[in-house]
Design an enzyme around this catalytic site. Structure first.
Site, PDB file in Angstrom:
ATOM      1  N   ASN A   1     -33.002  20.489 -18.929  1.00 51.29           N
ATOM      2  CA  ASN A   1     -34.383  21.089 -18.791  1.00 51.29           C
ATOM      3  C   ASN A   1     -35.585  19.789 -18.783  1.00 51.29           C
ATOM      4  O   ASN A   1     -36.499  19.837 -18.606  1.00 51.29           O
ATOM      5  CB  ASN A   1     -34.833  22.058 -20.010  1.00 51.29           C
ATOM      6  CG  ASN A   1     -34.189  23.302 -19.416  1.00 51.29           C
ATOM      7  OD1 ASN A   1     -34.570  23.781 -18.575  1.00 51.29           O
ATOM      8  ND2 ASN A   1     -33.021  23.649 -20.388  1.00 51.29           N
TER       9      ASN A   1
ATOM     10  N   THR B   1     -32.311  38.363 -18.071  1.00 48.02           N
ATOM     11  CA  THR B   1     -31.638  37.576 -16.923  1.00 48.02           C
ATOM     12  C   THR B   1     -32.904  37.451 -15.982  1.00 48.02           C
ATOM     13  O   THR B   1     -33.796  38.037 -15.742  1.00 48.02           O
ATOM     14  CB  THR B   1     -30.739  38.386 -16.093  1.00 48.02           C
ATOM     15  OG1 THR B   1     -29.917  37.475 -15.519  1.00 48.02           O
ATOM     16  CG2 THR B   1     -31.156  39.676 -15.446  1.00 48.02           C
TER      17      THR B   1
ATOM     18  N   LYS C   1     -27.535  36.423 -12.209  1.00 43.85           N
ATOM     19  CA  LYS C   1     -27.380  34.947 -12.429  1.00 43.85           C
ATOM     20  C   LYS C   1     -28.515  34.792 -13.531  1.00 43.85           C
ATOM     21  O   LYS C   1     -29.460  35.698 -13.704  1.00 43.85           O
ATOM     22  CB  LYS C   1     -28.071  34.112 -11.028  1.00 43.85           C
ATOM     23  CG  LYS C   1     -29.483  34.461 -10.618  1.00 43.85           C
ATOM     24  CD  LYS C   1     -30.435  33.844 -11.372  1.00 43.85           C
ATOM     25  CE  LYS C   1     -30.219  32.225 -11.548  1.00 43.85           C
ATOM     26  NZ  LYS C   1     -31.449  31.443 -12.082  1.00 43.85           N
TER      27      LYS C   1
END
Lengths: 411, 411
Positions: free
Chosen positions: B406, B194, B183
């Site tokens: 974000n 990652t 993920k």
């Protein structure tokens, strides 16, 4: 604007110091531009001592190469600057930059080697000399001590506001002035931060100290600004001194040198700060103040890391006190200190709130934090609790508009 | 997906290798979540040799500290992972991470030291053990060799797609498998790229070489991905080997070791590449291939510089062949080479176009360029013409959606 004791901020920008004039005209350099000034000239009645700093990018615009050559003797009398085209990575860039200097020199009746040149805008497009050539007579004719603002407009690209500051101060009982204009909005990251900045003064100071002062203040101002992490190919900072203030020439690092350096800091710091505020698409100025660092260099690395974080910037856009992202950016700064001692406060005109102590979050009022972060000048106060080093860096929030501007810039 | 000769891509993800089962359930860890799986378990019938790599951020999530401790003997049998909260920079993070391991160990009837733990999500929020505790029995009960996808879903945060790959290959005539889930979508930047990746294999290989292979392949895959330049606090990459393939244990860097390393590369490269494609808000995968570098390290620095440029990313979003920004990002890469030899091509499934030769722009069809850049996988091909070094880096475009995600993430 940040004020400094002993220095009076005055109007006049790049023409505030004795001997300097400027002008800005519409040349139509970028296709379709018929309304925005895009060609500027700064001229001094005297030959000036001059110093310059340039981008650290391996790709250097043709105007930089020509300016470096012309400035090899440390003397300059004029600067011609265009926006709308960076005159970089194209086929005959150097030839065009030389022609700009020659045309200006010829019209001004000065030596071509005393003319410096700057360009800003899109990279890799041919720049035609024709529209520039056509406007040179008008550019020279319009030179005036009250046209700093027009020159300032002419060097802007995606800038939304003019950046002009000047200060007045005394040396040996003589009135001295120092002022400048600056442009820069995107592709802004140390080293150096701004695209173009032109500072003039009438202080008499030897060439070596002029450059030393410029390097010192640049490290604390433009090099502490980041908008998007990209270092431009055309960054140029030029400082020229006419010596017309008639102070005793500064020849050593004495008290007068310090007064001069502080004047330079007062102007360049405000120019750099406004550059961050005017970052492409920005809605907020972010000022990151790091204290308690093992040394100033560490503080600088940490401050720049926080200012450069896309996630911190996006959180600030949303007035979201996501201090975890701030701590994260402190954590990946390439410097040595104990993360478990770090505290973080957020502040603006309406208040201050502590969000992190000893490297961990503490509970705080989200409402208060949101109110603080809704202002347009935000301070991120970081104490590393590991020494006396400090630094300030300036940045801005990351917004939809930044993406919009940069996804559409070239077309 | 990028294919590799000698390796057959198969289904099964993190459960493809013999001995492994997984599960994923809805625990409701983030307030308001009642629909998305957010608690995952990976379990092996055997004690596994295991190796792990972690974020280089000074701020390390509590789960990393606990995993490091539990993995000090190089042995693991299960991994419990939650999304929705990073369990980092909060008050009792280590206690909670330990409890997660204890609860899983107790239900699985294995040693708590053989359970590793990972968390991803927002930083600095307390993580309650209660919703996790309530789901542990169900999590263990549902363990199955066909539930890699459910575990994969449970570790996702802002990810929009599952990242699962597995390959089958032969060693000494024995059928071997290696697969994984991963993920990561934002806060992604070397080192490592990652947030969380879990790779399993049934290949028998000694502990030292297992870790060596993991480090080597990580440097070429996850460390070559950047979404936004932010290095997370929780990045964790775990590789577990059940040894059930019954091949002769790999004990030296022979041909079999190479076959194993390539299998690991085949899976991790595809996982990393999909991580870039799934960058927050991304509409395009950018693959920057640098050749002709003085050495591989220089190629890596240049490739990462281009992939990391906000301005290049924004231009790619607009399918704008603004190669000047690419050259600019090559120019500020901190490496040594001759910028005047650099050539740049842009390519996608529908064609290829040269936009820059010998460090300067050349004329090209904007229509063709725009057509090439409108595809969803873009290759930026850079030849430094200065040697034999090469590298590949993966990134994505910068979009309105990145800012939106974000700016609103925490609330």
């Amino acid at each position: 604007m940040v004020k400094f004791e002993g220095y009076t901020f005055i109007d006049g920008g790049v023409c505030a110091a004795q001997g300097f004039k400027a002008s800005g005209v519409i040349a139509g350099i970028k296709a379709g531009n018929t309304t925005k000034r895009d060609l500027a000239l700064i001229y001094c009645s005297e030959k000036c001592k001059a110093a310059a700093l340039y981008t650290t990018n391996k790709v250097k615009g043709a105007p930089i190469l020509v300016t470096q050559k012309h400035l090899s003797n440390g003397v300059a009398q004029a600067v011609i600057v265009n926006s709308g085209n960076a005159n970089t990575c194209n086929e005959n860039g150097i030839e065009i930059a030389e022609q700009m200097c020659e045309l200006a020199a010829s019209e001004l009746k000065i030596n071509v080697k005393d003319v410096l040149v700057g360009s800003t805008g899109v990279i890799g497009q041919p720049l035609s000399i024709e529209p520039i050539k056509a406007q040179i007579p008008s550019l020279v004719e319009q030179l005036s001590a009250d046209k700093s603002a027009e020159a300032c407009e002419a060097i802007m690209t995606t800038d939304t506001r003019k950046k002009e500051f000047a200060v007045e101060f005394e040396l040996d009982g003589k009135k001295c002035r120092l002022g400048g204009i600056s442009k820069g909005s995107g592709m802004i990251h140390p080293n150096m931060a701004t695209m173009l900045a032109f500072i003039t003064t009438d202080v008499s100071i030897n060439r070596e100290l002029l450059e030393k002062a410029l390097r010192k203040v640049n490290a604390l101002t433009y090099n502490m600004v980041s908008v998007d992490g990209d270092t431009s190919t055309n960054d140029t900072l030029i400082l020229m001194s006419s010596s017309l203030a008639k102070n005793k020439e500064i020849n050593c690092e004495d008290k007068n040198y310090d007064i001069f350096v502080n004047a330079l800091y007062a102007v360049m710091m405000n120019l750099a700060r406004e550059t961050a505020r005017d970052g492409e698409g920005a809605t907020k100025l972010l000022e990151c103040i790091v204290t308690g660092a093992p040394d100033d260099a560490t503080a600088q690395i940490v401050a720049k890391s926080v200012i450069g974080s896309s996630l911190v910037k996006a959180a600030m856009f949303a007035a979201d006190a996501n201090w975890g992202r701030i701590l994260c950016a402190i954590g990946y700064a390439q410097a040595d200190f104990d993360i478990n001692k770090v505290s973080v406060e957020l502040a603006s005109e309406v208040g201050k709130i502590t969000v992190c102590v000893d490297g961990a979050g503490i509970s705080f009022s989200e409402d208060t934090a949101s109110r603080i972060l809704s202002e347009d000048e935000i301070k991120v106060l970081i104490d590393l609790h590991s020494g006396d080093g400090s630094a300030i860096a300036w940045g801005c929030d990351l917004t939809f508009e930044y993406v919009k501007i940069n996804a559409e810039y070239r077309t």
